[in-house]
Design a protein around this motif. Structure first.
Motif, mmCIF file in Angstrom:
data_model
loop_
_atom_site.group_PDB
_atom_site.id
_atom_site.type_symbol
_atom_site.label_atom_id
_atom_site.label_comp_id
_atom_site.label_asym_id
_atom_site.label_seq_id
_atom_site.Cartn_x
_atom_site.Cartn_y
_atom_site.Cartn_z
ATOM 1 N N VAL A 1 6.396 -6.719 -5.690
ATOM 2 C CA VAL A 1 6.955 -7.158 -4.534
ATOM 3 C C VAL A 1 6.283 -8.304 -4.185
ATOM 4 N N ASN A 2 7.026 -9.387 -3.459
ATOM 5 C CA ASN A 2 6.169 -10.509 -2.805
ATOM 6 C C ASN A 2 5.668 -9.699 -1.424
ATOM 7 N N LYS A 3 4.427 -10.018 -1.496
ATOM 8 C CA LYS A 3 3.805 -9.542 -0.139
ATOM 9 C C LYS A 3 4.313 -9.625 0.976
ATOM 10 N N ASN A 4 5.060 -10.798 1.200
ATOM 11 C CA ASN A 4 5.674 -11.275 2.412
ATOM 12 C C ASN A 4 7.066 -10.352 2.813
ATOM 13 N N ALA A 5 7.039 -9.522 1.866
ATOM 14 C CA ALA A 5 8.514 -8.489 2.182
ATOM 15 C C ALA A 5 8.216 -7.251 2.382
ATOM 16 N N VAL A 6 6.691 -6.978 2.797
ATOM 17 C CA VAL A 6 5.955 -5.848 3.060
ATOM 18 C C VAL A 6 6.067 -5.673 4.421
ATOM 19 N N PRO A 7 6.559 -4.667 5.240
ATOM 20 C CA PRO A 7 6.518 -4.460 6.817
ATOM 21 C C PRO A 7 4.973 -4.782 7.207
ATOM 22 N N LYS A 8 4.829 -5.512 8.250
ATOM 23 C CA LYS A 8 3.803 -5.843 8.756
ATOM 24 C C LYS A 8 3.036 -4.610 9.182
ATOM 25 N N SER A 9 3.530 -3.493 9.512
ATOM 26 C CA SER A 9 2.634 -2.484 9.726
ATOM 27 C C SER A 9 1.765 -1.923 8.714
ATOM 28 N N LEU A 10 2.578 -1.846 7.459
ATOM 29 C CA LEU A 10 1.872 -1.635 6.245
ATOM 30 C C LEU A 10 0.931 -2.646 5.845
ATOM 31 N N ARG A 11 1.142 -3.868 5.978
ATOM 32 C CA ARG A 11 0.323 -4.988 5.577
ATOM 33 C C ARG A 11 -0.992 -4.828 6.362
ATOM 34 N N ARG A 12 -0.994 -4.477 7.399
ATOM 35 C CA ARG A 12 -2.158 -4.469 8.480
ATOM 36 C C ARG A 12 -3.101 -3.294 7.874
ATOM 37 N N LYS A 13 -2.469 -2.046 7.266
ATOM 38 C CA LYS A 13 -3.234 -0.927 6.869
ATOM 39 C C LYS A 13 -3.980 -1.281 5.688
ATOM 40 N N MET A 14 -3.292 -2.216 4.824
ATOM 41 C CA MET A 14 -3.832 -2.542 3.486
ATOM 42 C C MET A 14 -4.517 -4.044 3.634
ATOM 43 N N GLU A 15 -4.644 -4.594 4.586
ATOM 44 C CA GLU A 15 -5.127 -5.904 5.206
ATOM 45 C C GLU A 15 -4.756 -7.035 3.891
ATOM 46 N N LEU A 16 -3.100 -7.012 3.784
ATOM 47 C CA LEU A 16 -2.810 -7.896 2.768
ATOM 48 C C LEU A 16 -2.424 -9.218 3.521
#
Length: 398
Positions: free
Chosen positions: A383-398
């Motif tokens: 997936v495009n990383k911009n499509a990942v929910p912000k809460s999960l992006r923070r957990k994975m430091e994307l």
């Protein structure tokens, strides 16, 4: 005798791998019945733009067809032309890179048609892209892929090189390997015309496709390694030994939901060998008695009963998902492309999935897959990383 037997076995395994996905299609078609999906009626809620359905033919190249279809939808979302990218251009570069890894590892690497979604991103980053109209991979009047004979030659060549153990010039075997690809798939054009302008694969990627390969992230789900950290994708077709972000089963559907809501599609790898995955009828879900059905060769009537019966689904947990991975009831079978969201007659949400087996099924090349099926049988997601929910992006430091 033993050496001859092992060599024959290796060749047979290669041919089987090359045709594995075609066999799945044939098996599904044999079990097809018009009654099987009478109980399902779908209403589309989100239906994102895609290029037309294609057919991978007699080749295990679903990973290239699905992930390139995913990139084509990314192009459309970015305002680009809805064109087919050459799947076989990606494939042949992946085969060259995989062959080099096979030799360096002295044969300690799975060989065959297979690959993963990340291979498409990696090949795009290294080698660019070509319109499919300029490189089809079809020669001698062929209308559809047929990779078995080519793979037999390639595997024999690689086995011979590993037996010589460094006594052959690397340039020599690579040239011979490339010659087989050229003869089987055609010579790659060094340049080509698109809308009156001359491009190379690299300039076409930069100026026309205009996709940043760094924007894409792949996910797996296993409870044997920490969540939200990277872990090895444990699949034989992961010849690049890629490490992906590990997430929970519910995270997977949360990401897909968020992606679709914001106009992003998703590359999807999954097990499609279960009796409750019906390609002809275009439906996949997880009946509450799924564990008693897995691995069974059901009759047409038994299979029809699944779709006409109780549609209550089994509850998916990290534990029963992991059990499927470890007892091989969940295997890395096939790559597809999630392009939308629908609801069934009971209001339950299903994903709209684009396949690469032609247009011969109930929904002309598409199918409807329940969220429980995705949570249970997914092997990877791109997936495009911009499509990942912000809460999960923070957990994975994307």
């Amino acid at each position: 005798m033993k050496k001859i037997f092992l060599s024959a076995l290796a060749i047979s395994a290669t041919i089987l791998a090359a045709n594995a996905q075609v066999d799945l299609v044939k098996k599904a078609s044999e079990n097809a019945t018009e009654a099987a999906n009478k109980g399902f009626h779908f209403t589309n809620l989100i239906d994102l733009s895609t290029t037309p359905i294609e057919n991978q033919g007699s080749s295990g190249t679903c990973w290239s067809y699905s992930a390139n279809s995913f990139l084509e939808s990314e192009m459309i979302k970015n305002g680009g032309d809805p064109i087919h990218l050459s799947k076989i251009y990606t494939v042949r570069h992946a085969y060259m890179d995989k062959a080099n890894a096979f030799i360096l590892m002295q044969g300690g690497l799975s060989w065959g048609d297979g690959g993963e979604g990340h291979d498409v991103i990696n090949m795009y980053a290294k080698y660019g892209a070509i319109p499919e109209s300029d490189y089809t991979g079809l020669v001698d009047g062929r209308k559809i892929n047929r990779f078995g004979p080519m793979q037999k030659v390639l595997k024999n060549m690689l086995d011979s090189v590993t037996k010589i153990k460094g006594q052959i010039d690397p340039l020599a075997w690579k040239a011979a390997f490339k010659k087989v690809l050229d003869d089987s798939l055609g010579v790659v054009p060094q340049s080509f015309q698109y809308k009156g302008k001359t491009y190379t694969p690299e300039t076409f990627a930069k100026e026309v496709v205009r996709i940043n390969p760094d924007n894409y992230v792949e996910f797996i789900s296993q409870n044997t390694t920490p969540y939200y950290k990277k872990a090895m994708m444990m699949a034989s077709d992961n010849w690049a030994y890629q490490w992906d972000y590990n997430i929970t089963p519910t995270d997977m559907t949360d990401i897909i939901d968020n992606a679709l809501k914001h106009g992003y599609t998703v590359g999807w790898g999954a097990d499609v060998s279960e009796p409750y995955f019906s390609w002809p009828n275009g439906v996949a879900f997880v009946p509450k008695n799924a564990l008693t059905l897995e691995g069974k060769n059901l009759t047409r009537d038994e299979k029809a009963a699944i779709y006409n019966g109780d549609k209550t689904e089994m509850q998916i947990t990290p534990e029963n998902r992991q059990e499927g991975l470890e007892d091989y009831t969940t295997t890395d079978d096939h790559g597809m492309h999630i392009v939308g969201l629908a609801k069934d007659q009971d209001g339950k949400e299903f994903y709209i999935v684009k396949n690469s087996w032609g247009v011969t099924n109930q929904y002309k090349g598409f199918l409807y897959v329940s969220k429980a099926y995705v949570q249970y049988k997914t092997t990877s997601m791109l997936v495009n990383k911009n499509a990942v929910p912000k809460s999960l992006r923070r957990k994975m430091e994307l």
